[in-house]
Design an enzyme around this catalytic site. Structure first.
Site, mmCIF file in Angstrom:
data_model
loop_
_atom_site.group_PDB
_atom_site.id
_atom_site.type_symbol
_atom_site.label_atom_id
_atom_site.label_comp_id
_atom_site.label_asym_id
_atom_site.label_seq_id
_atom_site.Cartn_x
_atom_site.Cartn_y
_atom_site.Cartn_z
ATOM 1 N N HIS A 15 -2.001 -6.605 8.930
ATOM 2 C CA HIS A 15 -0.628 -6.165 8.643
ATOM 3 C C HIS A 15 -0.590 -5.334 7.366
ATOM 4 O O HIS A 15 0.032 -4.264 7.331
ATOM 5 C CB HIS A 15 0.261 -7.406 8.507
ATOM 6 C CG HIS A 15 1.654 -7.119 8.067
ATOM 7 N ND1 HIS A 15 2.711 -7.034 8.951
ATOM 8 C CD2 HIS A 15 2.181 -6.903 6.832
ATOM 9 C CE1 HIS A 15 3.833 -6.789 8.276
ATOM 10 N NE2 HIS A 15 3.531 -6.694 6.987
ATOM 11 N N GLU A 16 -1.266 -5.806 6.330
ATOM 12 C CA GLU A 16 -1.261 -5.077 5.054
ATOM 13 C C GLU A 16 -2.027 -3.757 5.155
ATOM 14 O O GLU A 16 -1.605 -2.745 4.592
ATOM 15 C CB GLU A 16 -1.842 -5.959 3.938
ATOM 16 C CG GLU A 16 -1.149 -7.295 3.744
ATOM 17 C CD GLU A 16 0.349 -7.177 3.538
ATOM 18 O OE1 GLU A 16 0.832 -6.101 3.124
ATOM 19 O OE2 GLU A 16 1.060 -8.167 3.810
ATOM 20 N N HIS A 74 0.159 -1.246 6.740
ATOM 21 C CA HIS A 74 1.100 -0.655 5.777
ATOM 22 C C HIS A 74 0.461 0.556 5.094
ATOM 23 O O HIS A 74 1.082 1.608 4.944
ATOM 24 C CB HIS A 74 1.491 -1.681 4.706
ATOM 25 C CG HIS A 74 2.697 -2.495 5.041
ATOM 26 N ND1 HIS A 74 3.897 -1.950 5.435
ATOM 27 C CD2 HIS A 74 2.902 -3.843 5.021
ATOM 28 C CE1 HIS A 74 4.779 -2.902 5.646
ATOM 29 N NE2 HIS A 74 4.196 -4.068 5.401
ATOM 30 N N GLU A 110 8.470 -3.072 8.722
ATOM 31 C CA GLU A 110 7.741 -4.306 8.973
ATOM 32 C C GLU A 110 7.357 -4.459 10.439
ATOM 33 O O GLU A 110 6.280 -4.955 10.763
ATOM 34 C CB GLU A 110 8.574 -5.512 8.513
ATOM 35 C CG GLU A 110 8.707 -5.614 7.019
ATOM 36 C CD GLU A 110 7.364 -5.626 6.312
ATOM 37 O OE1 GLU A 110 6.480 -6.421 6.697
ATOM 38 O OE2 GLU A 110 7.184 -4.820 5.384
#
Length: 291
Positions: free
Chosen positions: A144-145, A148, A224
């Site tokens: 997930h990071e 980003h 997100e």
């Protein structure tokens, strides 16, 4: 008010400080020498607005390290640290970005990514995350990071913040000029902006800055969902990310240091300043995705 708060507050502070410096240098007198010069004011607002956002972006990584006490892993000291570094490297290679710095910080379950550039970012995970999740779930959080970073979310947020800052600077000075003109009605002396202008612009910078933060947070919530989907793509399946979100929804997730600029994994509470959608909405989006 979570991750976006200090990023927005930093922008507000930078804009206010730059405004005070500009006032001391006599820029405000130039803008109002023959009535309010809207063209010059717009140029001034663009420089001030994007200047604040860019400065905030450039200092985001060192600020994150300082405020969260991140221990950067230069050389893994144990098997867990080696595994984290290898996982970040695997996802970074798959996402086509440069290897980020990797770090660990003390705290409840959470993680974040930050940095001005895709190829020199920072990914950090908390000790609480390592203690409360399975390796597969931690992989999903790291994915997930990394997503980003790969999506360029920090730059996108900076551009949005820059636009918002520009409007804040422009509108606050228009209002400040109007208030000052009203207060000094009948004053024949042309002495430049008065106290009404300075007080009004500072107050408006702060008030409108927080209003702009609400808009920025709204954009952040939409990012997100993309990062969750990006994690599922990096993992090759969506269930690990769903499991990670469900676990985060059932434990006490830490409030990250505010300088993370909306890059954390923890779910928001649906308030205006929340940078994350509810965990339930994120899980539902993944479950309904074709990944």
């Amino acid at each position: 008010m979570k991750r976006i708060f200090l990023f927005a507050l930093t922008n507000i502070a930078v804009v206010v400080v730059l405004g005070i410096v500009a006032s001391l240098l006599g820029v405000n007198r130039f803008l109002t020498a023959n009535g309010l010069n809207l063209g010059a004011l717009l140029g001034y607002a663009l420089i001030m607005g994007f200047g604040g956002a860019i400065i905030s972006l450039l200092i985001s990584k060192p600020m994150a390290k300082w405020t969260s006490g991140v221990k950067v892993i230069d050389q893994p000291a144990n098997a867990d640290e080696a595994w984290i570094v290898d996982t970040v490297r695997k996802f970074a290679d798959k996402a086509g970005i440069g290897m980020p710095e990797v770090g660990i910080f003390e705290g409840d379950p959470n993680a974040f990514a930050t940095g001005a550039f895709r190829d020199s970012a920072l990914v950090a995970v908390s000790t609480g995350l390592l203690q409360n999740m399975t390796h597969e779930e931690i992989e999903a959080v790291i994915g997930h990071e990394v997503a980003h970073i790969a999506n360029g979310d920090m730059v996108t947020m900076t551009l949005i913040q820059g636009v918002m800052n520009t409007f804040v600077v422009f509108i606050s000075r228009v209002v400040g000029y109007a208030v000052d003109s009203f207060l000094r009605k009948g004053d024949s002396e042309n002495t430049g902006p008065g106290i009404g202008y300075y007080v009004t612009t500072i107050v408006m910078d702060i008030v409108l800055g927080f209003a702009a933060a609400i808009i920025v947070a709204w954009f952040s919530r939409h990012r997100e969902f993309r990062a969750d989907a990006g994690a599922a793509q990096l993992m090759g399946r969506k269930q690990p990310m769903i499991n990670a979100l469900a676990r985060l929804g059932g434990v006490h997730t830490a409030e990250l240091p505010k300088s993370m600029a909306a890059m954390g994994i923890a779910g928001g509470i649906g308030q205006l300043f929340s940078t994350h959608p509810p965990i339930e909405a994120r899980i539902a989006a993944l479950q309904n995705s074709p990944t």
